[in-house]
Each structure stands twice: as structure tokens, then as C-alpha cells.
Design an enzyme around this catalytic site. Sequence first.
Site, PDB file in Angstrom:
ATOM      1  N   HIS A  54      72.590   1.870  69.017  1.00 30.00           N
ATOM      2  CA  HIS A  54      72.520   2.702  70.277  1.00 30.00           C
ATOM      3  C   HIS A  54      72.389   3.385  71.200  1.00 30.00           C
ATOM      4  CE1 HIS A  54      76.021   4.528  67.249  1.00 30.00           C
ATOM      5  NE2 HIS A  54      75.813   2.929  67.258  1.00 30.00           N
ATOM      6  N   TYR A 110      78.687  14.608  68.919  1.00 28.36           N
ATOM      7  CA  TYR A 110      79.083  15.795  68.547  1.00 28.36           C
ATOM      8  C   TYR A 110      79.951  16.944  68.891  1.00 28.36           C
ATOM      9  CZ  TYR A 110      74.628  14.045  66.952  1.00 28.36           C
ATOM     10  OH  TYR A 110      73.262  13.349  67.077  1.00 28.36           O
ATOM     11  N   PRO A 116      70.037  18.786  59.419  1.00 29.49           N
ATOM     12  CA  PRO A 116      70.591  17.997  59.714  1.00 29.49           C
ATOM     13  C   PRO A 116      70.600  17.387  61.132  1.00 29.49           C
ATOM     14  CG  PRO A 116      71.542  18.137  58.262  1.00 29.49           C
ATOM     15  CD  PRO A 116      70.876  19.565  58.560  1.00 29.49           C
ATOM     16  N   LYS A 151      65.792  14.190  62.209  1.00 28.36           N
ATOM     17  CA  LYS A 151      64.731  13.674  62.306  1.00 28.36           C
ATOM     18  C   LYS A 151      63.911  13.816  60.644  1.00 28.36           C
ATOM     19  CE  LYS A 151      63.976  14.353  66.543  1.00 28.36           C
ATOM     20  NZ  LYS A 151      64.015  12.939  67.418  1.00 28.36           N
ATOM     21  N   TYR A 203      65.251  13.480  71.578  1.00 22.72           N
ATOM     22  CA  TYR A 203      66.015  13.432  70.753  1.00 22.72           C
ATOM     23  C   TYR A 203      65.654  11.585  70.373  1.00 22.72           C
ATOM     24  CZ  TYR A 203      70.671  11.313  69.585  1.00 22.72           C
ATOM     25  OH  TYR A 203      71.917  10.752  68.731  1.00 22.72           O
TER      26      TYR A 203
HETATM   27  C1  LIG Z   1      73.590  15.023  54.174  1.00 24.84           C
HETATM   28  C2  LIG Z   1      72.231  15.260  55.443  1.00 24.84           C
HETATM   29  C3  LIG Z   1      71.990  14.133  56.386  1.00 24.84           C
HETATM   30  C4  LIG Z   1      70.436  13.245  57.159  1.00 24.84           C
HETATM   31  N1  LIG Z   1      70.803  12.958  57.515  1.00 24.84           N
HETATM   32  C5  LIG Z   1      69.285  12.183  58.340  1.00 24.84           C
HETATM   33  C6  LIG Z   1      69.490  11.545  59.385  1.00 24.84           C
HETATM   34  O1  LIG Z   1      70.376  11.104  60.699  1.00 24.84           O
HETATM   35  N2  LIG Z   1      68.321  11.251  59.840  1.00 24.84           N
HETATM   36  C7  LIG Z   1      67.090  11.642  59.991  1.00 24.84           C
HETATM   37  O2  LIG Z   1      65.826  11.463  59.979  1.00 24.84           O
HETATM   38  N3  LIG Z   1      66.968  12.938  58.263  1.00 24.84           N
HETATM   39  C8  LIG Z   1      68.233  13.119  58.015  1.00 24.84           C
HETATM   40  N4  LIG Z   1      68.340  13.288  56.454  1.00 24.84           N
HETATM   41  C9  LIG Z   1      66.896  13.882  55.971  1.00 24.84           C
HETATM   42  C10 LIG Z   1      66.547  12.727  55.707  1.00 24.84           C
HETATM   43  O3  LIG Z   1      67.329  12.564  54.148  1.00 24.84           O
HETATM   44  C11 LIG Z   1      65.322  12.983  54.308  1.00 24.84           C
HETATM   45  O4  LIG Z   1      64.317  14.112  55.559  1.00 24.84           O
HETATM   46  C12 LIG Z   1      64.685  12.053  53.971  1.00 24.84           C
HETATM   47  O5  LIG Z   1      65.209  11.769  52.496  1.00 24.84           O
HETATM   48  C13 LIG Z   1      62.506  12.386  53.418  1.00 24.84           C
HETATM   49  O6  LIG Z   1      62.576  11.217  52.090  1.00 24.84           O
HETATM   50  P1  LIG Z   1      61.792  11.546  51.167  1.00 24.84           P
HETATM   51  O7  LIG Z   1      61.294  10.319  50.657  1.00 24.84           O
HETATM   52  O8  LIG Z   1      60.171  12.315  51.697  1.00 24.84           O
HETATM   53  O9  LIG Z   1      62.131  12.512  50.381  1.00 24.84           O
HETATM   54  P2  LIG Z   1      63.490  12.297  49.294  1.00 24.84           P
HETATM   55  O10 LIG Z   1      64.524  11.151  49.930  1.00 24.84           O
HETATM   56  O11 LIG Z   1      63.741  13.716  48.844  1.00 24.84           O
HETATM   57  O12 LIG Z   1      62.790  11.898  48.273  1.00 24.84           O
HETATM   58  C14 LIG Z   1      61.660  12.242  47.330  1.00 24.84           C
HETATM   59  C15 LIG Z   1      62.023  11.479  45.569  1.00 24.84           C
HETATM   60  O13 LIG Z   1      61.283  12.045  45.136  1.00 24.84           O
HETATM   61  C16 LIG Z   1      61.916  12.043  43.717  1.00 24.84           C
HETATM   62  N5  LIG Z   1      61.234  13.014  43.034  1.00 24.84           N
HETATM   63  C17 LIG Z   1      61.464  14.369  42.672  1.00 24.84           C
HETATM   64  N6  LIG Z   1      60.783  15.283  42.422  1.00 24.84           N
HETATM   65  C18 LIG Z   1      60.620  14.546  41.785  1.00 24.84           C
HETATM   66  C19 LIG Z   1      59.620  14.303  40.225  1.00 24.84           C
HETATM   67  N7  LIG Z   1      58.951  15.415  40.327  1.00 24.84           N
HETATM   68  N8  LIG Z   1      59.296  13.499  39.633  1.00 24.84           N
HETATM   69  C20 LIG Z   1      59.135  12.077  40.271  1.00 24.84           C
HETATM   70  N9  LIG Z   1      60.375  12.086  41.240  1.00 24.84           N
HETATM   71  C21 LIG Z   1      60.245  13.388  41.926  1.00 24.84           C
HETATM   72  C22 LIG Z   1      63.350  12.338  43.994  1.00 24.84           C
HETATM   73  O14 LIG Z   1      64.092  11.777  43.126  1.00 24.84           O
HETATM   74  C23 LIG Z   1      63.170  11.470  45.146  1.00 24.84           C
HETATM   75  O15 LIG Z   1      63.798  10.289  45.183  1.00 24.84           O
HETATM   76  C24 LIG Z   1      69.811  14.580  55.837  1.00 24.84           C
HETATM   77  C25 LIG Z   1      69.362  14.972  54.955  1.00 24.84           C
HETATM   78  C26 LIG Z   1      71.065  14.732  54.885  1.00 24.84           C
HETATM   79  C27 LIG Z   1      70.958  15.827  53.294  1.00 24.84           C
END
Ligand SMILES: Cc1cc2nc3c(=O)[nH]c(=O)nc-3n(C[C@H](O)[C@H](O)[C@H](O)COP(=O)(O)OP(=O)(O)OC[C@H]3O[C@@H](n4cnc5c(N)ncnc54)[C@H](O)[C@@H]3O)c2cc1C
Length: 410
Positions: A75, A203, A295, A299, A387
Amino acid sequence: MRRLRTQVAIVGAGPSGLLLSHLLALRGIDSIVLEQRSRDYVEQRVRAGLLEQGTVDLLREAGLADRLDREGLVHEGFELRFDGSQHRLPFTELTGWTTCMYGQQEMVKDLIRAREAAGGQVHFSVDDVAPRDVATTCPRVRCTIAGDAVEIAADFIAGCDGFHGVCRQTIPAGAVTTYEHVYPFAWLGILAAVPPSTVELLYAVHERGFALHSMRSPAISRLYLQVAPAEPLADWPDHRIWAELRTRFALDGEEALNEGPILSRSVTEMRSFAMEPMQYGRLFLAGDAAHIVPPSAAKGLNLAAADVRVLAAALTVWYAEGRPDLLEGYSRVCLAAMWQGQEFSAVMTSLLHRFPDEDRYAVKLRQARLRDLVTSRAAATAFAEQYVGLARTRLTGAAGAALSARPAQR
Ligand SMILES: Cc1cc2nc3c(=O)[nH]c(=O)nc-3n(C[C@H](O)[C@H](O)[C@H](O)COP(=O)(O)OP(=O)(O)OC[C@H]3O[C@@H](n4cnc5c(N)ncnc54)[C@H](O)[C@@H]3O)c2cc1C
């Protein structure tokens, strides 16, 4: 008890944990990833979709972007609707940077396949994960893998276990400062098997609340509605969701919106959280484990990738040269970028949403800010740099040379 040994024990196989494991492996650093959910569950979990160019570049440099380059939707701007009119913010023209729409679950699938192909150790459905002795030079993780009690000795533990994970809880309360802000609304998000009605993200700021039209592929749309916090999904049958979306996207009374079967739906609370520092002893937190943002500005995943990039580089320097300075500076570098992301997420949240307690004066101020954004090139450029993530590279730029995802020349 079965005893294992690795260099970096990684808790969580979300984007942060898997990407960290992959980047470390590129530098010859061994890791074991422990994930409490099943592989199927993490591969199907629908969340983010907007990747900044910096995140795409990181994945590309790390050899993880073959499918993303084929299937991702690049995009160069987004549409903004308010006051019954439509405007375009051409962020690539303003910054030179693009964004890419590619589902987080697709990125997770790619990462798992890459770890598998490289013989990486990723354990799913792991129970009772408990980091131990993180303040010492011999940290360990106890857990249960396929019914067996296991203890993993490591040099470092990476807490990549998301907002509800266990790693942050192991840090003594007095050792960190936390910050939290909860917004008085939530997002109802749907994934629908229908071609997007818009080419770019749309948006819509509406008196009934915010709506966002996003997409994951030419055949799959992702749409969001601002709703009350803790809104029961049962109150939102398909016809009500589509009717509300049509109303909020309507322009000049036209309600054109492609509709189709809803594949999944969820309500996401709008919350910000941060902790300082992001490390304690030999435990380093990355991604949602250390911070979350609403969200609105997309970010979260991009900040997670930025953390992991810094952590992988710092660990590489520690193993290659025995230098602890980058590890010691991990929080400082990440927190500057994270607070910038927090601030921009808060700005976008207040720009787009209707607050339940706001008065007519606040509505007028928001409209003035929106008008400024679409009429002032300077305002649009400053906004666009945040952005697309370009502004963040200025903060981490100084450390950039050491942060390349490419394997070091040996
Ligand atoms: C609806 C929605 C829309 C979003 N849209 C965007 C977007 O467009 N762009 C963007 O940049 N971000 C977006 N985000 C945010 C993004 O999804 C998160 O920031 C991202 O998932 C972070 O990744 P992570 O690996 O740090 O954490 P997570 O994806 O939460 O991964 C953590 C992992 O640890 C595991 N875990 C938890 N506890 C334990 C434990 N005790 N033992 C072992 N494993 C465990 C979980 O099961 C999971 O698999 C959005 C979030 C939501 C909810």
C-alpha cells in the site's frame, strides 16, 4: 526430570519468539522455543495485518519473505472519511515508504516452517512454563513437554510470551515501573470471505463511532467497529454487523459495501501498557510481553519486530565478542521506539474514536485536527512518517549498523 541445555530459552511462539529464534539461528546461536498453545492454534490466530516497510525489510533480509513478497498487498496510502467527505493520505509520496498487508497468522506460519526447515527446536502445547534464577548467570526454565517434566538450562531467557505471559510475572514488582491506560471502548473485528470494497485501508470517523476497512488478501476482508468495552458478541449477529459497517462507511447516502460469510469475530479491548526496564538479570522481554498499544495505529507487531531485531543484535555481539554493552542498552533503545509508538497510537486513537464522555467542543476539535491532516502537507508528512515507521528508524538509527539481520561475516 529431563535436562536440556541451550544458549537462549525463548518463551512464546508468537511473532516475537519465532523471529528471535530465527535471527539467532542465522548467527549460529542456539535456542529452544516453548509455546503453551498447539501449533494449529498459533497458526490460525487472527490478529495483525499491517507490516511497516522496516518490518518487511527485516523479514526479507532474514530470508523469510518469499511468500510475503508474492502474496502481500503493498500500500502507498490510505483513505480517511469524516464529515461526509473522503480524503487520501498518500504516505509513500510523502515519505518514500510503503506498508504491506499480510496476516500475522501467515507470518507465523512462514516462521514456523523456516524454523522447521532449519531443524530449530520449537515445542508446542508446553505446560507449566516457569522461568527460574533469572537474576543469576545460570537461568533455567522448568516446564512440562508431552507429559515429561523438563528443565532447560540457558545463558539467557527471552520472554516473548505476550501480554498474559508468565515471564513478566517473575520479575519482582519493585524492579520495574509499569504504565497502563485503558480506553472506554473496544473493537469488534471480523474476518470475512469477501473481496475488499476498498483498495487501500479505509478509516471512517463517524458520529456512531469509528470503523476500519482492512484486508488480508484479494478475497478476504478484515473490518472493525468501535463498540462499548466488554460488548457481548452475542449482541452482534451478522446482519447487525454489516448494517452498522454500511452506516459508518456511507458516503453521500451511498452504502456500497461487499458483504459475505463471516469467518471469525472477536472483541479486542483498547489498552496501552508499558514497563521499564524491559530486562531483569538474564531475562529480556520483547513484544507484547513488555508493552501493548491499542490497535488503531497497527504498531504492536511492528514494535515487537523492532525489539527482536535489537535483542538478536545484542546477543550476537555478546556471543561473538563477549561485549555486554548492547545487552545492557537493550531497554534504552527499545523503550525510546516503544514510547514513540505509544504516543502515535494514542494520537490515532483519539483522532479516530468517539469518546463516550466527550462534549460537542471535543468533537469540533477532532474535526479541526482531521481537516488539518488532509490540507496541510507538513501535518500529513509528520503523521505519515509515524504511520509507516520511518520516524522510528531515526531513534534506532544510531544502533542500526549493528542491527542488520544478515549473518555476520566470519
Ligand atoms: C485485533 C488485533 C489487531 C491487531 N492489528 C495489528 C496490526 O495491524 N499491526 C500491528 O503491528 N499489530 C497489530 N496488533 C498487535 C499484534 O497482534 C501483537 O503486537 C503481536 O501479536 C505481538 O507479538 P508477540 O509475539 O510479542 O506476542 P503474541 O502474539 O501474544 O505471542 C505470545 C505467544 O506466547 C504464548 N504464551 C503465552 N503465555 C505462555 C506461557 N506461559 N508459556 C508458553 N507460551 C506462552 C502465547 O500463546 C503466544 O503464542 C493487533 C492485535 C489485535 C489483538
